[in-house]
Design a protein around this motif. Structure first.
Motif, PDB file in Angstrom:
ATOM      1  N   UNK A 126       0.798  -1.560  -0.276  1.00 40.49           N
ATOM      2  CA  UNK A 126      -0.559  -0.014   0.419  1.00 40.49           C
ATOM      3  C   UNK A 126       0.518   1.358   0.233  1.00 40.49           C
ATOM      4  N   UNK A 127       0.014   2.100  -0.605  1.00 39.29           N
ATOM      5  CA  UNK A 127       1.436   3.650  -0.962  1.00 39.29           C
ATOM      6  C   UNK A 127       0.078   4.666  -0.454  1.00 39.29           C
ATOM      7  N   UNK A 128       0.376   5.105   0.938  1.00 38.44           N
ATOM      8  CA  UNK A 128      -0.190   5.995   0.640  1.00 38.44           C
ATOM      9  C   UNK A 128       0.561   7.197   1.689  1.00 38.44           C
ATOM     10  N   UNK A 129      -0.856   8.098   2.697  1.00 33.81           N
ATOM     11  CA  UNK A 129      -2.106   8.962   1.764  1.00 33.81           C
ATOM     12  C   UNK A 129      -1.810   9.559   0.282  1.00 33.81           C
ATOM     13  N   UNK A 130      -2.098   9.076  -0.587  1.00 30.28           N
ATOM     14  CA  UNK A 130      -2.881   9.386  -1.791  1.00 30.28           C
ATOM     15  C   UNK A 130      -2.792  11.288  -1.932  1.00 30.28           C
ATOM     16  N   UNK A 131      -3.936  11.045  -0.959  1.00 23.95           N
ATOM     17  CA  UNK A 131      -5.180  12.768  -0.767  1.00 23.95           C
ATOM     18  C   UNK A 131      -5.244  12.683   0.494  1.00 23.95           C
ATOM     19  N   UNK A 132      -5.500  14.144   0.671  1.00 20.95           N
ATOM     20  CA  UNK A 132      -5.696  13.927   2.569  1.00 20.95           C
ATOM     21  C   UNK A 132      -6.581  13.524   2.844  1.00 20.95           C
ATOM     22  N   UNK A 133      -6.643  12.839   4.076  1.00 19.85           N
ATOM     23  CA  UNK A 133      -7.243  11.560   4.823  1.00 19.85           C
ATOM     24  C   UNK A 133      -7.056  11.917   6.143  1.00 19.85           C
ATOM     25  N   UNK A 134      -8.249  12.242   7.114  1.00 20.03           N
ATOM     26  CA  UNK A 134      -7.977  12.360   8.464  1.00 20.03           C
ATOM     27  C   UNK A 134      -7.225  11.839   8.473  1.00 20.03           C
ATOM     28  N   UNK A 135      -5.974  12.364   9.789  1.00 21.50           N
ATOM     29  CA  UNK A 135      -5.470  11.705  10.851  1.00 21.50           C
ATOM     30  C   UNK A 135      -4.312  10.617  10.062  1.00 21.50           C
TER      31      UNK A 135
END
Length: 186
Positions: A126-135
């Motif tokens: 998994x590569x993340x976070x791609x976009x804004x994600x809470x926390x």
């Protein structure tokens, strides 16, 4: 190995589900999801084991499978296809050595981490976070995602803040698939 991996990978979080656990999983199956991660980090071992057995039963008859977040013991005891390891988890290479038949995924947040996961024997990342994600900290963005895809030879799943309207842009990076929680709940 990656021939059996599915393009869409749903991560469970019963606290965000709109329906009870079984109903929500059935709805995802009806929508075509065939790869799941049981990720209920707040549960005691006995309850997580129970949910894993529920997943095992729900997926029977489908060309579907699941992994268990970080808990190799529960994955092995319940017949899960694999285990997914957070970035700072137990050594991936040790898991692959002891349980060579398990699918082992790894969460990564940098190119260096992705390269190390591949070197250690990860079946996917998994590569993340791609976009804004809470926390979840500062987003890595599509360019960094593309760089990871171009530099590793294992399937890369994009994760974090991906909405239905962003899927085409994410897929243009060459990712193998898309993982998410909220994306697959509706």
């Amino acid at each position: 190995m990656h021939q059996i991996l599915k393009k869409f990978y749903a991560i469970t979080d019963r606290k965000q589900f709109k329906y009870d656990f079984e109903t929500q999983i059935k709805r995802m199956l009806d929508a075509g999801i065939r790869f799941f991660q049981l990720r209920e980090k707040d549960l005691p071992s006995s309850e997580l084991f129970r949910y894993a057995k529920i997943m095992e039963d729900l997926l029977k008859g489908y060309d579907a499978f699941f992994t268990v977040n970080e808990r190799v013991d529960i994955a092995v005891l319940t017949g899960a296809a694999g285990v997914h390891l957070p970035e700072n988890s137990i050594p991936l290479d040790v898991v692959k050595h002891k349980f060579p038949d398990l699918i082992v995924g790894k969460s990564c947040h940098s190119l260096e981490s992705a390269l190390k996961a591949e070197e250690d024997g990860a079946d996917y990342i998994f590569f993340s976070p791609i976009f804004e994600t809470p926390g979840k900290g500062k987003p890595v963005g599509l360019e960094e995602l593309k760089k990871v895809v171009e530099n590793v030879n294992i399937p890369v799943y994009a994760l974090g803040g991906i909405t239905e309207d962003r899927i085409p842009d994410v897929l243009k990076t060459g990712v193998y698939g898309i993982a998410g929680i909220r994306l697959f709940i509706s």
